[in-house]
Enzyme design. Structure first.
Site, PDB file in Angstrom:
ATOM      1  N   CYS A 150       0.553  -1.261  -0.018  1.00 38.28           N
ATOM      2  CA  CYS A 150      -0.110   0.160  -0.213  1.00 38.28           C
ATOM      3  C   CYS A 150       0.880   1.562   0.132  1.00 38.28           C
ATOM      4  CB  CYS A 150      -0.988  -0.060   1.057  1.00 38.28           C
ATOM      5  SG  CYS A 150      -0.197  -0.736   2.788  1.00 38.28           S
ATOM      6  N   HIS A 243      -2.906   6.380   3.983  1.00 36.42           N
ATOM      7  CA  HIS A 243      -1.055   6.442   4.275  1.00 36.42           C
ATOM      8  C   HIS A 243      -0.743   7.605   3.859  1.00 36.42           C
ATOM      9  CE1 HIS A 243      -1.448   2.341   5.504  1.00 36.42           C
ATOM     10  NE2 HIS A 243      -0.992   1.779   4.702  1.00 36.42           N
TER      11      HIS A 243
HETATM   12  N1  LIG Z   1      -4.706  -3.758   4.568  1.00 37.03           N
HETATM   13  C1  LIG Z   1      -4.146  -2.990   3.709  1.00 37.03           C
HETATM   14  O1  LIG Z   1      -4.226  -1.882   3.602  1.00 37.03           O
HETATM   15  C2  LIG Z   1      -3.496  -3.918   2.652  1.00 37.03           C
HETATM   16  C3  LIG Z   1      -2.828  -3.143   1.475  1.00 37.03           C
HETATM   17  C4  LIG Z   1      -1.968  -3.919   0.640  1.00 37.03           C
HETATM   18  C5  LIG Z   1      -1.917  -5.089   0.679  1.00 37.03           C
HETATM   19  N2  LIG Z   1      -2.340  -6.151   1.718  1.00 37.03           N
HETATM   20  C6  LIG Z   1      -1.999  -7.476   1.832  1.00 37.03           C
HETATM   21  O2  LIG Z   1      -3.346  -7.889   1.620  1.00 37.03           O
HETATM   22  C7  LIG Z   1      -3.652  -9.294   2.285  1.00 37.03           C
HETATM   23  C8  LIG Z   1      -4.883  -9.351   2.997  1.00 37.03           C
HETATM   24  O3  LIG Z   1      -4.698  -8.213   4.119  1.00 37.03           O
HETATM   25  P1  LIG Z   1      -5.851  -7.815   5.156  1.00 37.03           P
HETATM   26  O4  LIG Z   1      -5.294  -6.522   5.734  1.00 37.03           O
HETATM   27  O5  LIG Z   1      -7.200  -7.791   4.284  1.00 37.03           O
HETATM   28  O6  LIG Z   1      -5.714  -8.955   6.149  1.00 37.03           O
HETATM   29  P2  LIG Z   1      -6.752  -9.557   7.134  1.00 37.03           P
HETATM   30  O7  LIG Z   1      -7.808  -8.576   7.358  1.00 37.03           O
HETATM   31  O8  LIG Z   1      -6.215 -10.075   8.036  1.00 37.03           O
HETATM   32  O9  LIG Z   1      -7.809 -10.809   6.118  1.00 37.03           O
HETATM   33  C9  LIG Z   1      -6.883 -12.016   5.837  1.00 37.03           C
HETATM   34  C10 LIG Z   1      -7.708 -12.931   5.069  1.00 37.03           C
HETATM   35  O10 LIG Z   1      -7.344 -14.077   4.908  1.00 37.03           O
HETATM   36  C11 LIG Z   1      -8.030 -15.308   5.029  1.00 37.03           C
HETATM   37  N3  LIG Z   1      -7.041 -16.309   5.698  1.00 37.03           N
HETATM   38  C12 LIG Z   1      -6.547 -16.366   6.623  1.00 37.03           C
HETATM   39  N4  LIG Z   1      -5.842 -17.668   6.624  1.00 37.03           N
HETATM   40  C13 LIG Z   1      -6.322 -18.376   5.740  1.00 37.03           C
HETATM   41  C14 LIG Z   1      -6.111 -19.789   5.298  1.00 37.03           C
HETATM   42  N5  LIG Z   1      -5.313 -20.555   6.067  1.00 37.03           N
HETATM   43  N6  LIG Z   1      -6.969 -20.056   4.212  1.00 37.03           N
HETATM   44  C15 LIG Z   1      -7.673 -19.315   3.527  1.00 37.03           C
HETATM   45  N7  LIG Z   1      -7.908 -18.059   3.931  1.00 37.03           N
HETATM   46  C16 LIG Z   1      -7.131 -17.639   4.850  1.00 37.03           C
HETATM   47  C17 LIG Z   1      -8.932 -14.707   6.151  1.00 37.03           C
HETATM   48  O11 LIG Z   1      -9.958 -15.330   6.459  1.00 37.03           O
HETATM   49  P3  LIG Z   1     -10.993 -15.577   7.742  1.00 37.03           P
HETATM   50  O12 LIG Z   1     -11.629 -14.242   7.860  1.00 37.03           O
HETATM   51  O13 LIG Z   1     -11.641 -16.922   7.341  1.00 37.03           O
HETATM   52  O14 LIG Z   1      -9.804 -15.764   8.897  1.00 37.03           O
HETATM   53  C18 LIG Z   1      -9.263 -13.369   5.641  1.00 37.03           C
HETATM   54  O15 LIG Z   1     -10.160 -13.234   4.632  1.00 37.03           O
HETATM   55  C19 LIG Z   1      -1.972  -9.398   2.821  1.00 37.03           C
HETATM   56  O16 LIG Z   1      -1.235 -10.162   2.237  1.00 37.03           O
HETATM   57  C20 LIG Z   1      -1.763  -7.934   3.069  1.00 37.03           C
HETATM   58  O17 LIG Z   1      -0.324  -8.017   3.204  1.00 37.03           O
HETATM   59  C21 LIG Z   1      -3.258  -5.355   2.467  1.00 37.03           C
END
Ligand SMILES: NC(=O)c1ccc[n+]([C@@H]2O[C@H](COP(=O)([O-])OP(=O)(O)OC[C@H]3O[C@@H](n4cnc5c(N)ncnc54)[C@H](OP(=O)(O)O)[C@@H]3O)[C@@H](O)[C@H]2O)c1
Length: 352
Positions: A150, A243
């Site tokens: 991000c 950000h």
């Molecule tokens: N937040 C940001 O601003 C941002 C920006 C750029 C990139 N990212 C990247 O995008 C990704 C997601 O980030 P987030 O912030 O959305 O994280 P998050 O809120 O923690 O969500 C994670 C997701 O992954 C799923 N998950 C976890 N363990 C799993 C498994 N074993 N098998 C299948 N699904 C699984 C979770 O499902 P459950 O709900 O069922 O646990 C949830 O849907 C990350 O790699 C992060 O680094 C995030």
């Protein structure tokens, strides 16, 4: 451009970024939301039951009753967007690409693979040429294409106008990152309220590497990283979305203030020329007020798809300094991946 509608799925649909995907894909003119997947904790329930919905709009009707599936190949889709936790994303994304899906990933796992494009369509749309290399080298029917972290997404849209016009020698950036960037439920409130946390694991290295890959030059089958020096410090602040980045740059060519401002004002690229549905009219928006950009006031300019730049001025240390702001879960994540998919569709890569 092919007008065919494509069926899309979201892996990690219940998370912070997954929810943005669901919001942005509902009613998309080219893509139909057909499948949602998450972990075993959520699989088997309806999306409305499984998700802790945290956006300020209702869950789209098209998603409410969809069943949450396990994140395994087998569902009826042409494209899968991945918002999976990085701890599990690597092998799951590979399994989908092997099985023939176009995987558009937000996760860090494959961004630096040399045959995987790391795309910001206004900046390096030609890096999609790596997809053919990847499919051939790996023998996959599908492929993986990625968008940056991000903070890097915000930064590259502010740097590309300067690189294009004057060349970049070095960049120093300090970020002030929103809590939604840490996912849901994310950071405990007692750690962040009234506080600044001066460390985000792995983030500085990502900004330093990814920026040089995105601004790198593609020739033939490879991308050569941009030779500039990038130095980053990252902090977490009690802001919900958006950000902010304090940026200092040294340019290759001499510039004056009006030319630097003009570079930001006039920047555009293939998404604007192609009229892609998620493209902002202006990917870099220059603000003139001395106290802008601010996350609470400016984050939704251009539907969260632009980098806002303000306080542009000369700097005695490196030459130039300014403040940049970007929406971390829209242009920094879900919106970025959707724009990447639109670019690939416009380039004819999704329908091959
Ligand atoms: N937040 C940001 O601003 C941002 C920006 C750029 C990139 N990212 C990247 O995008 C990704 C997601 O980030 P987030 O912030 O959305 O994280 P998050 O809120 O923690 O969500 C994670 C997701 O992954 C799923 N998950 C976890 N363990 C799993 C498994 N074993 N098998 C299948 N699904 C699984 C979770 O499902 P459950 O709900 O069922 O646990 C949830 O849907 C990350 O790699 C992060 O680094 C995030």
């Amino acid at each position: 451009m092919k007008e065919l509608r494509l069926r899309v799925g979201v892996l990690g649909a219940t998370g912070a970024v997954g929810q943005r995907f669901v919001q942005l894909l509902a009613g998309h003119p080219w893509f139909d939301l057909a499948a949602l997947a998450a972990s075993e904790r959520s699989a088997g329930r309806s999306y409305a039951e499984a998700v802790s919905w945290r956006l300020d709009v209702p869950i789209p009707v098209a998603a409410r009753d969809l069943p949450v599936l396990p994140a395994e190949p087998g569902f009826e889709c042409d494209i899968v967007f991945s918002a999976l936790d990085a701890a599990v994303a690597g092998p799951i994304e590979e399994a989908f690409a092997k099985a023939g899906y176009a995987v558009l990933s937000n996760s860090r796992n494959h961004r630096m693979d040399e045959d995987v494009p790391l795309l910001v369509p206004e900046v390096n749309a030609d890096h999609t040429a790596l997809i053919a290399v990847q499919k051939k080298r790996r023998g996959w029917k599908g492929f993986i294409a990625t968008n940056p972290n991000c903070s890097t997404a915000t930064l590259t849209l502010a740097l590309a106008p300067l690189e294009r016009r004057f060349g970049l020698r070095s960049v120093a950036v300090t970020t002030l990152q929103a809590v939604s960037g840490a996912g849901y439920p994310g950071i405990p409130s007692l750690d962040i309220l009234g506080n600044v946390v001066p460390f985000i694991a792995g983030e500085e290295e990502k900004i330093e590497r990814e920026t040089r890959k995105i601004l790198g030059r593609r020739s033939g089958d490879t991308v050569t990283f941009h030779p500039m020096v990038v130095s980053a410090q990252t902090t977490r602040v009690p802001v919900v979305d958006g950000h902010t980045e304090s940026v200092f740059v040294s340019l290759e060519k001499k510039a004056d203030l009006e030319a630097v401002r003009e570079a930001f004002r006039t920047f555009s690229g293939p998404p604007q020329q192609l009229g892609l549905p998620s493209a902002p009219a202006h990917p870099t928006v220059l603000l003139d007020e001395p106290d802008r950009p601010q996350p609470r006031l400016d984050i939704n300019v251009e539907r969260g798809m632009a980098t806002l730049v303000g306080r542009v001025r000369p700097c005695e240390l490196l030459g130039w300094k300014f403040i940049a702001l970007g929406h971390n879960t829209i242009r920094g994540a879900a919106g970025a991946a959707i724009l990447n998919a639109e670019l690939l569709q416009a380039q004819g890569i999704l329908s091959r």
